[in-house]
Design a protein around this motif. Sequence first.
Motif, PDB file in Angstrom:
ATOM      1  N   ILE A   1       0.837  -1.210   0.000  1.00 55.40           N
ATOM      2  CA  ILE A   1       0.000   0.000   0.000  1.00 55.40           C
ATOM      3  C   ILE A   1       0.865   1.251   0.000  1.00 55.40           C
ATOM      4  O   ILE A   1       0.655   2.174  -0.798  1.00 55.40           O
ATOM      5  N   LYS A   2       1.842   1.299   0.895  1.00 55.70           N
ATOM      6  CA  LYS A   2       2.694   2.502   1.003  1.00 55.70           C
ATOM      7  C   LYS A   2       3.505   2.715  -0.277  1.00 55.70           C
ATOM      8  O   LYS A   2       3.625   3.843  -0.770  1.00 55.70           O
ATOM      9  N   HIS A   3       4.056   1.633  -0.805  1.00 54.92           N
ATOM     10  CA  HIS A   3       4.869   1.735  -2.022  1.00 54.92           C
ATOM     11  C   HIS A   3       4.033   2.222  -3.199  1.00 54.92           C
ATOM     12  O   HIS A   3       4.454   3.130  -3.936  1.00 54.92           O
ATOM     13  N   GLU A   4       2.849   1.646  -3.378  1.00 51.80           N
ATOM     14  CA  GLU A   4       2.014   2.041  -4.511  1.00 51.80           C
ATOM     15  C   GLU A   4       1.485   3.463  -4.326  1.00 51.80           C
ATOM     16  O   GLU A   4       1.338   4.202  -5.304  1.00 51.80           O
ATOM     17  N   HIS A   5       1.201   3.853  -3.098  1.00 59.31           N
ATOM     18  CA  HIS A   5       0.739   5.229  -2.875  1.00 59.31           C
ATOM     19  C   HIS A   5       1.832   6.234  -3.237  1.00 59.31           C
ATOM     20  O   HIS A   5       1.541   7.295  -3.823  1.00 59.31           O
ATOM     21  N   GLN A   6       3.070   5.911  -2.925  1.00 61.11           N
ATOM     22  CA  GLN A   6       4.180   6.776  -3.323  1.00 61.11           C
ATOM     23  C   GLN A   6       4.319   6.811  -4.842  1.00 61.11           C
ATOM     24  O   GLN A   6       4.524   7.873  -5.435  1.00 61.11           O
ATOM     25  N   ARG A   7       4.189   5.656  -5.477  1.00 58.13           N
ATOM     26  CA  ARG A   7       4.414   5.573  -6.918  1.00 58.13           C
ATOM     27  C   ARG A   7       3.336   6.284  -7.715  1.00 58.13           C
ATOM     28  O   ARG A   7       3.626   6.936  -8.721  1.00 58.13           O
ATOM     29  N   ILE A   8       2.066   6.183  -7.289  1.00 57.39           N
ATOM     30  CA  ILE A   8       0.978   6.773  -8.076  1.00 57.39           C
ATOM     31  C   ILE A   8       0.998   8.301  -8.039  1.00 57.39           C
ATOM     32  O   ILE A   8       0.337   8.944  -8.855  1.00 57.39           O
ATOM     33  N   GLN A   9       1.750   8.878  -7.119  1.00 64.19           N
ATOM     34  CA  GLN A   9       1.813  10.332  -7.046  1.00 64.19           C
ATOM     35  C   GLN A   9       2.488  10.940  -8.276  1.00 64.19           C
ATOM     36  O   GLN A   9       2.364  12.143  -8.533  1.00 64.19           O
ATOM     37  N   LYS A  10       3.169  10.090  -9.056  1.00 63.54           N
ATOM     38  CA  LYS A  10       3.801  10.543 -10.294  1.00 63.54           C
ATOM     39  C   LYS A  10       2.923  10.289 -11.518  1.00 63.54           C
ATOM     40  O   LYS A  10       3.319  10.611 -12.643  1.00 63.54           O
ATOM     41  N   ILE A  11       1.750   9.712 -11.286  1.00 64.87           N
ATOM     42  CA  ILE A  11       0.849   9.374 -12.384  1.00 64.87           C
ATOM     43  C   ILE A  11      -0.368  10.292 -12.333  1.00 64.87           C
ATOM     44  O   ILE A  11      -0.987  10.451 -11.279  1.00 64.87           O
ATOM     45  N   PRO A  12      -0.740  10.934 -13.444  1.00 64.53           N
ATOM     46  CA  PRO A  12      -1.887  11.864 -13.430  1.00 64.53           C
ATOM     47  C   PRO A  12      -3.182  11.173 -13.048  1.00 64.53           C
ATOM     48  O   PRO A  12      -3.389   9.998 -13.349  1.00 64.53           O
ATOM     49  N   ASP A  13      -4.071  11.919 -12.370  1.00 61.65           N
ATOM     50  CA  ASP A  13      -5.394  11.383 -12.099  1.00 61.65           C
ATOM     51  C   ASP A  13      -6.261  11.532 -13.343  1.00 61.65           C
ATOM     52  O   ASP A  13      -5.792  11.929 -14.405  1.00 61.65           O
ATOM     53  N   VAL A  14      -7.544  11.205 -13.229  1.00 58.54           N
ATOM     54  CA  VAL A  14      -8.431  11.197 -14.391  1.00 58.54           C
ATOM     55  C   VAL A  14      -8.549  12.565 -15.045  1.00 58.54           C
ATOM     56  O   VAL A  14      -8.830  12.681 -16.237  1.00 58.54           O
ATOM     57  N   SER A  15      -8.298  13.628 -14.279  1.00 60.17           N
ATOM     58  CA  SER A  15      -8.359  14.982 -14.830  1.00 60.17           C
ATOM     59  C   SER A  15      -7.007  15.467 -15.330  1.00 60.17           C
ATOM     60  O   SER A  15      -6.867  16.609 -15.762  1.00 60.17           O
TER      61      SER A  15
END
Length: 241
Positions: A91-105
């Motif tokens: 969970i912690k690793h993926e939460h850190q990683r997704i911060q570099k990926i744009p959200d739906v907007s």
Amino acid sequence: MKNNVHHLKINVNIKINIKKRSINFIYFDQSDDWKFFVEVFNKTKFLKISNGQMWITDNFNKYPCVFHAIKFDIENETVRNSLIDLLIYFIKHEHQRIQKIPDVSGIIAGDYSLRTSHDEKAIIFDIINHMLYNKEDCNVISLVALIVFEINSNHLYSNGNKRTSVATMASVLSYFGYYLYFSATKNEKMFDLWEKTMCNIANYKNVKFLQTKEKTIKYIKSKITENVLIDIRDRKLSKPE
């Protein structure tokens, strides 16, 4: 297909594209997890069973592969604590990683901090305790569904809950031997596929066909089953020790 792993006498060790291929059946409860495994196996077109042997197939050839059955006994404290640590890490690793990926907007920047004191550790402890005392949920798909539900319904982070849920789901499924569609690169295409589903989960109390936790967990399980295959990628076989 037989309904007991012990009927699968898979002991052939050959090389496919230089590397040995293996199929891992990792389970908490052999009966429930086997039902899920069989359902996913039967829709994984490149896998077949004949004469007690499991095969990886393509358009022209078939290759025998090694089958491993591994039990996770979460009543064993050492195994349980190792699994808890692993899931918190995911969970912690993926939460850190997704911060570099744009959200739906298309937005990347934002506040990704925890919203409450009920953090990743508390969520995983709650889930594992639930599995210990509710045997009907002591299986892989229930574990994954509960993680997705808890992250979204608790709105664990200020931002990125849906993306964290999807990425964590893919990582946990991969660890247990399943491949989530489009998760090889964990890019925007995978997150877009799950956007509506995650919105429904986050707002389940206001979604007419959900409204309760039980219905929402069932909904998550159906979506997972629709979107997974058996994972035949080369991975290190491991279990909590």
